[in-house]
Design a protein around this motif. Structure first.
Motif, PDB file in Angstrom:
ATOM      1  N   THR A  14       0.845  -1.075  -0.042  1.00  0.00           N
ATOM      2  CA  THR A  14       0.084   0.052  -0.077  1.00  0.00           C
ATOM      3  C   THR A  14       0.873   1.200   0.101  1.00  0.00           C
ATOM      4  N   ASP A  15       2.296   1.114   0.263  1.00  0.00           N
ATOM      5  CA  ASP A  15       3.031   2.250   0.222  1.00  0.00           C
ATOM      6  C   ASP A  15       3.266   2.754  -1.270  1.00  0.00           C
ATOM      7  N   GLU A  16       3.453   4.376  -1.303  1.00  0.00           N
ATOM      8  CA  GLU A  16       3.441   4.734  -2.673  1.00  0.00           C
ATOM      9  C   GLU A  16       4.707   4.173  -3.465  1.00  0.00           C
ATOM     10  N   TRP A  17       5.730   4.033  -2.882  1.00  0.00           N
ATOM     11  CA  TRP A  17       7.137   3.345  -3.540  1.00  0.00           C
ATOM     12  C   TRP A  17       6.471   2.065  -4.358  1.00  0.00           C
ATOM     13  N   GLY A  30      11.951   7.930  -5.936  1.00  0.00           N
ATOM     14  CA  GLY A  30      11.118   8.566  -5.106  1.00  0.00           C
ATOM     15  C   GLY A  30      11.610  10.004  -4.934  1.00  0.00           C
ATOM     16  N   SER A  31      10.910  10.651  -3.952  1.00  0.00           N
ATOM     17  CA  SER A  31      11.446  12.171  -3.772  1.00  0.00           C
ATOM     18  C   SER A  31      12.503  12.160  -2.517  1.00  0.00           C
ATOM     19  N   SER A  47      13.246   2.130  -6.542  1.00  0.00           N
ATOM     20  CA  SER A  47      12.371   0.768  -6.617  1.00  0.00           C
ATOM     21  C   SER A  47      12.672   0.317  -8.048  1.00  0.00           C
ATOM     22  N   GLN A  48      12.755  -1.030  -7.941  1.00  0.00           N
ATOM     23  CA  GLN A  48      12.710  -1.892  -9.088  1.00  0.00           C
ATOM     24  C   GLN A  48      11.745  -2.974  -9.186  1.00  0.00           C
ATOM     25  N   THR A  63      15.230   0.433  -2.094  1.00  0.00           N
ATOM     26  CA  THR A  63      16.335   0.713  -1.039  1.00  0.00           C
ATOM     27  C   THR A  63      16.403   2.250  -1.111  1.00  0.00           C
ATOM     28  N   ASP A  64      16.987   2.760   0.041  1.00  0.00           N
ATOM     29  CA  ASP A  64      17.217   4.192   0.089  1.00  0.00           C
ATOM     30  C   ASP A  64      18.620   4.661  -0.226  1.00  0.00           C
ATOM     31  N   ILE A  65      18.731   5.354  -1.082  1.00  0.00           N
ATOM     32  CA  ILE A  65      20.275   5.694  -1.260  1.00  0.00           C
ATOM     33  C   ILE A  65      20.607   6.921  -0.569  1.00  0.00           C
TER      34      ILE A  65
END
Length: 83
Positions: A14-17, A30-31, A47-48, A63-65
């Motif tokens: 349900t998350d936007e990503w 993402g932002s 996201s992939q 992942t968060d970079i």
């Protein structure tokens, strides 16, 4: 205050990503955001979509970079005048 979710409480579908990447079926940026519990950490999510052998979607990898860490790394590089 940071909320820690149990596996039963967290539904990434349900998350936007997740939804954005699932619908587009392509890599998604993402932002940029600041971590709520550590304002010194700035990240950008990536996201992939994950596809099976028939090219059908089966999931999304996220992942968060850390832009903070990239910035620190670049500041540590010593470049010579000829480079």
């Amino acid at each position: 205050m940071v909320k820690i979710y149990t596996p039963e409480e967290w539904t990434p579908q349900t998350d936007e990503w997740f939804t954005k990447t699932w619908e587009k079926q392509s890599p998604t940026w993402g932002s940029i955001y600041v971590w709520p519990d550590d304002p010194d950490v700035v990240t950008i999510p990536f996201s992939q979509p994950i596809l099976d052998q028939q090219n059908q979607p089966i999931g999304v990898l996220n992942t968060d970079i850390s832009l903070t860490r990239i910035s620190q790394f670049l500041q540590e590089i010593n470049l010579s005048p000829s480079s």
